[in-house]
Design a protein around this motif. Structure first.
Motif: not given
Length: 414
Positions: A115-119, A230-246
């Protein structure tokens, strides 16, 4: 030879210190500390200075209990070692049930890093500097409303409004007419003595910003930070961040954007009212003294008093053993008043060439909004001094203190 810092770190409070604390504050602040004790609000700096001088690791018996470090070296030790002192358990001691976590503040790498790298690009100096003209124009628009009256209630008429406008208009794009509701949600979610109300107000902020994020995700992109969240970020396991995290990230950014700068701004205006020589320095040579003053005001008037971490294993700190699962607060307000890093720390001196402080935090969780906060402060002080070069405080300010510190009212006249 033993250094001063070592002495400060490893000298436990004596019985005489404890007796004196009980006499001064009505409690043993070293073994029975309480963030929400009215004495911590009323004798804020005295208590912090006693913790820095006399107690490496204080303890609280409130709720499940927690520990407190206030000395600079110990605050850094906790803040810079997320593997041992995890943010993933949240920053509140005795967290009310049902309060969602705020990301990335209440997370560790790799989630925090993603998240920090994207923000970061959206809060960097280059991006934030583009907001300067807007923020100065807003500061003047607010001053226009009351300057001819010769008086104002500085919090409600300026200091609680400008940071919200700066953040809502330039960063979030949230309608400014909703600012009051969100400021109330953030303030009561932080300060309400009723823990159920805190949770309810937190819930309101999550609901409002979740609805806003959903709406924005369905609109054409504007290329701003909200689109990125809103677009989210990719987590280490390759999944996209869930909506509640956004949604959580948007709430975290909003809390930081509207809950902290007000206190530094208002405290500085309160202090400058009584210090005409400092006012004159800022008027005569803002290029030299304004940057120094901003750092000094942030050092002394730290809005984030203390944030917590959870021990991931048994660990010794400040000569005291803590167990896995123990909660420990880093008192940023104390780390900035530690004589081992600041000469004469109780004195406010806007001419200091180097101001070391921890007002924006330490380690990887350091405040992402520090560039915006500094810009808001500079715009406020410069525009205010141009238009209201002399003023006085007509009523003692009212404070509220917990994990954050705020001024609730500050009446001025000129």
């Amino acid at each position: 030879m033993e250094s001063t810092a070592d002495k400060a770190m490893y000298t436990a409070p004596t019985q005489a210190d404890i007796d004196e604390a009980i006499q001064k504050y009505g409690r043993d602040i070293y073994n029975d500390f309480d963030l929400d004790d009215p004495a911590f609000n009323e004798k804020h700096f005295e208590i912090i200075d006693d913790l820095v001088a006399k107690c490496p690791v204080a303890h609280s018996k409130v709720g499940a209990g927690y520990y407190v470090v206030a000395q600079n070296q110990l605050v850094k030790e906790v803040g810079q070692n997320w593997r041992t002192f995890s943010a993933a358990g949240g920053y509140m001691p005795n967290r009310p049930e049902g309060v969602p976590f705020l990301y990335p503040e209440e997370s560790d790498p790799p989630l925090h890093t993603a998240w920090r790298q994207s923000l970061n690009p959206f809060m960097g100096p280059g991006t934030v500097n583009d907001y300067e003209d807007n923020i100065r124009a807003d500061a003047n628009a607010l001053i226009d409303r009351f300057i001819d009256k010769g008086e104002c209630e500085f919090i409600s008429e300026f200091a609680a409004v400008l940071p919200g406008w700066a953040f809502f208009k330039n960063v979030l794009g949230v309608p400014v007419e909703d600012l009051d509701k969100l400021v109330d949600g953030v303030e009561q979610g932080t300060f309400s003595p009723d823990l159920e109300e805190r949770a309810a107000k937190f819930g309101f902020v999550f609901q409002y910003l979740g609805d806003y994020l959903k709406k924005r995700s369905q609109e054409p992109p504007r290329g701003d930070m909200v689109d990125m969240i809103a677009a989210g970020v990719e987590y280490e396991d390759g999944t996209m961040s869930p909506w509640e995290d956004r949604v959580s990230v948007l709430v975290d950014m909003t809390f930081g954007g509207i809950a902290t700068t007000t206190y530094v701004m208002a405290s500085a205006i309160n202090w400058l009212a009584e210090n005409p020589k400092a006012r004159q320095l800022l008027i005569d040579d803002p290029d030299t003294y304004m940057p120094r003053a901003i750092e000094e005001f942030a050092r002394v008037f730290a809005p984030v008093v203390a944030l917590g971490r959870t021990c991931t294993k048994d660990v010794e700190i400040g000569g005291r053993m803590l167990s896995e699962g123990d909660f420990i607060l880093m008192m940023y307000a104390g780390a900035s008043r530690d004589p081992s890093v600041v000469d004469d720390p109780k004195k406010i001196d806007i001419t200091r060439e180097t101001v070391l402080h921890s007002a924006f935090g330490v380690g990887i969780h350091r405040c992402i909004g520090s560039n915006l906060a500094r810009l808001e402060l500079r715009a406020t002080f410069e525009e205010w001094l141009k238009r209201v070069p002399e003023w006085r405080v007509v009523e003692e300010p009212v404070y509220m203190t917990g994990q954050l510190r705020s001024i609730r009212s500050l009446k001025l006249a000129w």
